[in-house]
Design a protein around this motif. Structure first.
Motif, PDB file in Angstrom:
ATOM      1  N   SER A  40      59.226  -5.101   6.072  1.00 36.83           N
ATOM      2  CA  SER A  40      59.846  -4.627   7.303  1.00 36.83           C
ATOM      3  C   SER A  40      58.858  -3.759   8.063  1.00 36.83           C
ATOM      4  N   GLN A  43      62.151  -2.170  13.334  1.00 39.05           N
ATOM      5  CA  GLN A  43      63.474  -2.813  13.317  1.00 39.05           C
ATOM      6  C   GLN A  43      63.407  -4.300  13.005  1.00 39.05           C
ATOM      7  N   TRP A  45      61.126  -7.723  10.716  1.00 43.73           N
ATOM      8  CA  TRP A  45      60.353  -8.125   9.551  1.00 43.73           C
ATOM      9  C   TRP A  45      59.041  -8.749  10.009  1.00 43.73           C
ATOM     10  N   PRO A 100      65.691 -15.199   2.491  1.00 41.42           N
ATOM     11  CA  PRO A 100      66.037 -14.069   3.361  1.00 41.42           C
ATOM     12  C   PRO A 100      64.857 -13.119   3.541  1.00 41.42           C
ATOM     13  N   PRO A 102      63.148  -9.450   3.849  1.00 46.38           N
ATOM     14  CA  PRO A 102      63.492  -8.246   3.078  1.00 46.38           C
ATOM     15  C   PRO A 102      64.226  -7.209   3.924  1.00 46.38           C
ATOM     16  N   LYS A 103      64.949  -6.370   3.223  1.00 49.33           N
ATOM     17  CA  LYS A 103      65.628  -5.240   3.872  1.00 49.33           C
ATOM     18  C   LYS A 103      64.592  -4.192   4.266  1.00 49.33           C
ATOM     19  N   PRO A 104      64.937  -3.282   5.165  1.00 47.79           N
ATOM     20  CA  PRO A 104      64.000  -2.216   5.553  1.00 47.79           C
ATOM     21  C   PRO A 104      63.469  -1.459   4.328  1.00 47.79           C
ATOM     22  N   CYS A 106      61.463  -2.625   2.127  1.00 40.50           N
ATOM     23  CA  CYS A 106      61.243  -3.514   0.982  1.00 40.50           C
ATOM     24  C   CYS A 106      60.235  -4.615   1.308  1.00 40.50           C
ATOM     25  N   ARG A 108      59.047  -8.665  -0.127  1.00 39.20           N
ATOM     26  CA  ARG A 108      59.341  -9.823  -0.980  1.00 39.20           C
ATOM     27  C   ARG A 108      58.160 -10.779  -0.864  1.00 39.20           C
ATOM     28  N   GLU A 122      63.302  -8.482  -4.351  1.00 38.28           N
ATOM     29  CA  GLU A 122      62.941  -7.528  -3.314  1.00 38.28           C
ATOM     30  C   GLU A 122      62.404  -6.274  -3.992  1.00 38.28           C
ATOM     31  N   ASP A 124      60.675  -2.240  -3.573  1.00 40.66           N
ATOM     32  CA  ASP A 124      60.488  -1.076  -2.721  1.00 40.66           C
ATOM     33  C   ASP A 124      59.004  -0.966  -2.371  1.00 40.66           C
TER      34      ASP A 124
END
Length: 152
Positions: A40, A43, A45, A100, A102-104, A106, A108, A122, A124
């Motif tokens: 990320s 806002q 990716w 998908p 990755p989340k903020p 994170c 992958r 995923e 950190d």
């Protein structure tokens, strides 16, 4: 006019549908012919894409990116090192059919192989940067590609 974010999502989707026969040159002995590191940024990716034929790009989820950076020798060398490093870790990744971002905060990794796409859990991103982290060599190899893209 096409939405830039939609164009990038389409390019990203096509990467996951590549097969080894679509790529010039044989896969590495590990079977790897492509790898991605996704993370990320603000806002959105970012996808670092490295393909065995030297194709190297950065895709930004909001649209745009740097496409075709593998035309420079230092980028191709870093690309190859990232692919070789990914081959050392792929046995720890699960074969997947969904991709998908990755989340903020994170990261992958995805590895393209003859038998399909394999993905890490995923992770950190701050933990990946700590000396001794098992996946630090893979993260560092991907960051090296990004550094050489920026320098080019």
């Amino acid at each position: 006019m096409a939405d830039p974010a939609e164009v990038i999502r389409g390019l990203r989707s096509r990467i996951f549908s590549l097969s080894a026969k679509d790529v010039k040159g044989a896969p590495l002995p590990s079977g790897v012919f492509g790898a991605l590191m996704e993370f990320s940024a603000g806002q959105t990716w970012v996808s670092l894409v490295a393909i065995m034929d030297g194709g190297t790009s950065l895709y930004f989820g909001t649209g745009g990116g740097i496409i075709g950076a593998g035309g420079k020798e230092p980028v191709r060398v870093a690309n190859r090192l990232f692919l070789e490093t990914a081959g050392r870790f792929v046995s720890e990744f699960a074969k997947v059919t969904e991709y998908p971002p990755p989340k903020p905060g994170c990261v992958r990794f995805y590895v393209l192989m003859s038998d399909g796409v394999h993905a890490s859990e995923e992770m950190d991103e701050s933990a990946l940067q700590i000396a001794g982290n098992h996946f630090l060599p893979l993260y560092a190899a991907a960051q090296n590609v990004i550094t050489h893209i920026r320098l080019s």
